[in-house]
Scaffold this motif. Structure first.
Motif, mmCIF file in Angstrom:
data_model
loop_
_atom_site.group_PDB
_atom_site.id
_atom_site.type_symbol
_atom_site.label_atom_id
_atom_site.label_comp_id
_atom_site.label_asym_id
_atom_site.label_seq_id
_atom_site.Cartn_x
_atom_site.Cartn_y
_atom_site.Cartn_z
ATOM 1 N N ALA A 89 0.826 -1.213 0.000
ATOM 2 C CA ALA A 89 0.000 0.000 0.000
ATOM 3 C C ALA A 89 0.859 1.261 0.000
ATOM 4 O O ALA A 89 0.619 2.195 -0.781
ATOM 5 C CB ALA A 89 -0.939 0.005 1.207
ATOM 6 N N ASN A 90 1.863 1.294 0.855
ATOM 7 C CA ASN A 90 2.696 2.488 0.916
ATOM 8 C C ASN A 90 3.474 2.716 -0.373
ATOM 9 O O ASN A 90 3.693 3.867 -0.784
ATOM 10 C CB ASN A 90 3.651 2.410 2.108
ATOM 11 C CG ASN A 90 2.936 2.609 3.427
ATOM 12 O OD1 ASN A 90 1.937 3.325 3.501
ATOM 13 N ND2 ASN A 90 3.428 1.975 4.484
ATOM 14 N N LEU A 91 3.876 1.623 -1.035
ATOM 15 C CA LEU A 91 4.596 1.764 -2.299
ATOM 16 C C LEU A 91 3.667 2.315 -3.383
ATOM 17 O O LEU A 91 4.107 3.093 -4.240
ATOM 18 C CB LEU A 91 5.191 0.422 -2.724
ATOM 19 C CG LEU A 91 6.061 0.424 -3.986
ATOM 20 C CD1 LEU A 91 7.191 1.442 -3.886
ATOM 21 C CD2 LEU A 91 6.624 -0.967 -4.246
ATOM 22 N N VAL A 92 2.395 1.925 -3.348
ATOM 23 C CA VAL A 92 1.424 2.518 -4.263
ATOM 24 C C VAL A 92 1.348 4.024 -4.037
ATOM 25 O O VAL A 92 1.422 4.827 -4.984
ATOM 26 C CB VAL A 92 0.030 1.880 -4.080
ATOM 27 C CG1 VAL A 92 -1.051 2.703 -4.783
ATOM 28 C CG2 VAL A 92 0.018 0.454 -4.608
ATOM 29 N N GLY A 93 1.215 4.416 -2.772
ATOM 30 C CA GLY A 93 1.149 5.842 -2.462
ATOM 31 C C GLY A 93 2.401 6.581 -2.885
ATOM 32 O O GLY A 93 2.336 7.683 -3.455
ATOM 33 N N GLU A 94 3.556 5.998 -2.634
ATOM 34 C CA GLU A 94 4.825 6.645 -2.995
ATOM 35 C C GLU A 94 4.989 6.760 -4.506
ATOM 36 O O GLU A 94 5.510 7.763 -5.012
ATOM 37 C CB GLU A 94 5.993 5.856 -2.399
ATOM 38 C CG GLU A 94 6.077 5.970 -0.889
ATOM 39 C CD GLU A 94 7.044 4.958 -0.275
ATOM 40 O OE1 GLU A 94 7.694 4.210 -1.047
ATOM 41 O OE2 GLU A 94 7.142 4.916 0.962
ATOM 42 N N THR A 95 4.528 5.744 -5.235
ATOM 43 C CA THR A 95 4.616 5.775 -6.695
ATOM 44 C C THR A 95 3.800 6.930 -7.256
ATOM 45 O O THR A 95 4.231 7.638 -8.177
ATOM 46 C CB THR A 95 4.135 4.439 -7.287
ATOM 47 O OG1 THR A 95 4.954 3.384 -6.778
ATOM 48 C CG2 THR A 95 4.203 4.441 -8.799
#
Length: 284
Positions: free
Chosen positions: A41-47
């Motif tokens: 989830a956090n990687l989605v947000g960071e992307t």
């Protein structure tokens, strides 16, 4: 410094670029093991934050993923509902937009079916209800220019449903065209540019229809064997795009690309986000 009348005219006609992203973030309840939503989830947000889009269309968004996006990206407005009932059940195809740049003039949804106003409806050979979300926006950074932003997700199984969905959206686009309203469309179309749905949506049914512009093909006129947007979690690139950013001829594509962001080989989704930078042409 005082601007001359001509300089003021030139400045007023030079619309600010619009950064657009389309991102299938993968159904968060899927049994994806190490690629489960809780692990990425956090990687989605960071992307998303790395590209920093002005407009964002996402697909396969469940309610808890929608809440994550709204919390992670509070500077964006959010317009989306569940496809099963038009409220919270099922996947969303939300549109998000920078609240400090855009003012919502109108908004809505329609289902990709023979009864588009009926929540949860499906037709043809569609395996599931599918829908489109849209907003009509005023761009506060471009002299109040107005356009419509549409986001959708075509059926993954039904070829007839994909074709009819493309035709339905194209009819909506043609209505906007007759009113002189520019349009941007994002989505996971589950078909390539070789398919009939692409032709139906981009070219339109009539010889005198104005074709929509495929932003990626504007940046890369010659096809490559490595244009897949379905990563399969492992960085797969061989194949053709099924995720597109299209726009009416009112816009110019400044840049477009497939976003390969990953963290040590861990990908945010089984799809790559696609992104484009557009500029609305000066209006007469």
């Amino acid at each position: 410094m005082t601007l001359s009348a001509q300089e003021k005219t030139n400045s007023a006609s030079h619309n600010a670029p619009i950064k657009v992203m389309s991102f299938n973030i993968r159904y968060g309840a899927a049994n994806d093991g190490e690629n489960h939503w809780k692990h990425r989830a956090n990687l989605v947000g960071e992307t998303i934050e790395l590209f920093n889009p002005d407009l964002l269309g996402t697909q396969e968004v469940l309610k808890f993923q929608a809440e994550f996006l709204k919390e992670k990206l509070p500077e964006y407005g959010f317009h989306g509902v569940g496809r099963q009932d038009g409220t919270e059940e099922g996947e969303y195809v939300p549109v998000m937009y920078r609240k400090d740049r855009f003012k919502v003039i109108d908004s809505g949804f329609y289902w990709l079916s023979e009864t588009p106003d009926v929540p949860g409806s499906k037709s043809w050979d569609s395996s599931l209800p599918r829908m489109a979300s849209w907003v009509k926006l005023e761009d506060l950074q471009s002299n109040g220019s107005e356009f419509v932003f549409v986001n959708t997700h075509f059926d993954h199984r039904g070829p007839s449903a994909r074709l009819e969905s493309a035709r339905l959206i194209r009819r909506q686009v043609d209505k906007l065209e007759r009113q002189g309203i520019p349009v941007i469309i994002t989505g996971d179309f589950n078909t390539t540019e070789d398919g009939q749905p692409y032709q139906a949506l981009v070219q339109g049914p009539n010889d005198d229809d104005k074709p929509l512009v495929d932003s990626y093909r504007q940046s890369y006129p010659e096809r490559s064997r490595n244009e897949a947007t379905f990563s399969r979690w492992v960085g797969h690139r061989e194949g053709s795009r099924i995720d597109w950013i299209l726009h009416s001829q009112d816009f110019t594509t400044l840049n477009s690309s497939i976003n390969y962001t990953n963290e040590n080989g861990k990908h945010p989704s089984d799809h790559y986000p696609v992104q484009a930078i557009l500029r609305l042409k000066p209006q007469r």
